[in-house]
Design a protein around this motif. Sequence first.
Motif, PDB file in Angstrom:
ATOM      1  N   ILE A 351      17.096  12.884  99.356  1.00 36.80           N
ATOM      2  CA  ILE A 351      16.099  13.967  99.342  1.00 36.80           C
ATOM      3  C   ILE A 351      16.805  15.211  98.807  1.00 36.80           C
ATOM      4  O   ILE A 351      17.728  15.736  99.440  1.00 36.80           O
ATOM      5  CB  ILE A 351      15.525  14.213 100.748  1.00 36.80           C
ATOM      6  CG1 ILE A 351      14.785  12.955 101.230  1.00 36.80           C
ATOM      7  CG2 ILE A 351      14.598  15.422 100.743  1.00 36.80           C
ATOM      8  CD1 ILE A 351      14.265  13.043 102.637  1.00 36.80           C
ATOM      9  N   ARG A 352      16.360  15.647  97.618  1.00 36.13           N
ATOM     10  CA  ARG A 352      17.048  16.740  96.923  1.00 36.13           C
ATOM     11  C   ARG A 352      16.102  17.919  96.713  1.00 36.13           C
ATOM     12  O   ARG A 352      14.966  17.742  96.271  1.00 36.13           O
ATOM     13  CB  ARG A 352      17.576  16.255  95.569  1.00 36.13           C
ATOM     14  CG  ARG A 352      18.213  17.355  94.738  1.00 36.13           C
ATOM     15  CD  ARG A 352      18.860  16.835  93.485  1.00 36.13           C
ATOM     16  NE  ARG A 352      19.388  17.901  92.659  1.00 36.13           N
ATOM     17  CZ  ARG A 352      20.516  18.569  92.887  1.00 36.13           C
ATOM     18  NH1 ARG A 352      21.246  18.239  93.937  1.00 36.13           N
ATOM     19  NH2 ARG A 352      20.914  19.528  92.085  1.00 36.13           N
ATOM     20  N   ASP A 353      16.589  19.099  97.061  1.00 31.10           N
ATOM     21  CA  ASP A 353      15.835  20.325  96.757  1.00 31.10           C
ATOM     22  C   ASP A 353      16.608  21.137  95.735  1.00 31.10           C
ATOM     23  O   ASP A 353      17.782  20.850  95.450  1.00 31.10           O
ATOM     24  CB  ASP A 353      15.598  21.147  98.025  1.00 31.10           C
ATOM     25  CG  ASP A 353      16.871  21.738  98.598  1.00 31.10           C
ATOM     26  OD1 ASP A 353      17.418  22.682  98.006  1.00 31.10           O
ATOM     27  OD2 ASP A 353      17.338  21.243  99.657  1.00 31.10           O
ATOM     28  N   TYR A 354      15.954  22.142  95.157  1.00 35.48           N
ATOM     29  CA  TYR A 354      16.558  22.956  94.102  1.00 35.48           C
ATOM     30  C   TYR A 354      16.541  24.428  94.495  1.00 35.48           C
ATOM     31  O   TYR A 354      16.345  25.313  93.655  1.00 35.48           O
ATOM     32  CB  TYR A 354      15.809  22.719  92.782  1.00 35.48           C
ATOM     33  CG  TYR A 354      15.879  21.278  92.346  1.00 35.48           C
ATOM     34  CD1 TYR A 354      16.895  20.825  91.521  1.00 35.48           C
ATOM     35  CD2 TYR A 354      14.939  20.359  92.803  1.00 35.48           C
ATOM     36  CE1 TYR A 354      16.967  19.489  91.133  1.00 35.48           C
ATOM     37  CE2 TYR A 354      14.998  19.027  92.430  1.00 35.48           C
ATOM     38  CZ  TYR A 354      16.015  18.598  91.600  1.00 35.48           C
ATOM     39  OH  TYR A 354      16.103  17.280  91.233  1.00 35.48           O
ATOM     40  N   GLY A 355      16.771  24.663  95.789  1.00 31.57           N
ATOM     41  CA  GLY A 355      16.767  26.013  96.325  1.00 31.57           C
ATOM     42  C   GLY A 355      18.115  26.688  96.254  1.00 31.57           C
ATOM     43  O   GLY A 355      18.933  26.384  95.364  1.00 31.57           O
TER      44      GLY A 355
END
Length: 421
Positions: A351-355
């Motif tokens: 699970i990857r976010d770009y924050g």
Amino acid sequence: MVDTGAERKGGTQAIVARLRRSRWLLAAAVVAVLVVYGFGGLSIYVLLLALALLVAAAMLPADVERQSADEAAAIEAGGLQRLSGEYLAAAVADPLIIFDRAATIVHANAAAFAAFGGLAPGMSLSLKFRAPEMQALLDSIVSGTVASDVVDYTEKLPVERTYRVSASSVGHATDLYVLVFKDQSEARRIDRMRADFIANASHELRTPLASIAGFIETLRGPARGDPAARDQFLQIMQNQTGRMARLIDDLLSLSRLEMKPYLRPGTEVDLRQIIESVIDSLGPLASENGLVIERDFVDGPLSVPGDRDELFQVFENLLENACKYGQSGGHVTVSIARSEDGQDAGIDVTIRDYGPGIAEEHIPRITERFYRVDVENSRTQKGTGLGLSIVKHILTRHNARLSIRSEVGKGAAFTVHLPAQ
């Protein structure tokens, strides 16, 4: 130590054997003299001398032989006693040191070498363990002030470890003593962790309780006749009670998991179905934060051994964190891939976010209870500080692991590796 005793024992036995041979050789010589005398070849003086030598050979070597045999038996008994003591010391899992009345090391088992290093027979314990409590323990045991004693001893280097050290005499018939070191480091760490946990939990509960108490006092006083203020305060109070309810739920979940940390789930679940359910349940939160959840799933069946509810909780925590703290990135990616790395084969869910990402110094501690990278932001997002700790405990039950990759300004990726069936 054992080799020296064996050599000493062998030397004594060789002496005894030579004495036996010399006695029989002397007896044979006397017999030969008697035979020659019988034929008239020797005088009476030579005969008397031969008889005297025979008597001496019969008496003196026997005493020497008996004494040497006793000495050999004593040496053998002492060697066996010491050898058996070494075998017993080797069978003890805790560090164990045998020392004499001069407080010098006689023997140390493998655990003692691993724990303290640099130990050797003849080394002074007083020089090796310089702490005052160890010096007092050795003095009291060697002087005979007490038959046994126990102290707490802490090693500072290379890492801090705490031992409960017991010393006692091996027996009244010997001048040997024994030190046994019982490692208490893990127990002390758990005690500190429990105390920290209680302190943090109390603090987390006290803050909303204080807010609610203050608002109640205000509503009963200055804001009694102010409908707008009453509605605002009631909304804040509802948020605070919801925060306490979430905290209590997380504490109960963590407690249940800690009661059965190694109880492996015995059923098989469809991982794809669990992930889809999690994405559907968090769809409204993603939309509220302006996020798009993207899927990247491998084809084929994705079955793993596990508990459905617990795995749902794992991926719900991770995806909810990505939606809350990575909303500035605009999208979150959920990917499932197979890992074919020999014995480590299984399924990886990322699970990857770009924050904003997570600074490197926070990553090793991020799964600790109540640990937050940004305290204010976490409370604003209604976090309890227990989510990732719950994730870690559930994955431990499933023989799985969590890896975290992040770079400041480029988001964060949380990967769960689940072993194959």
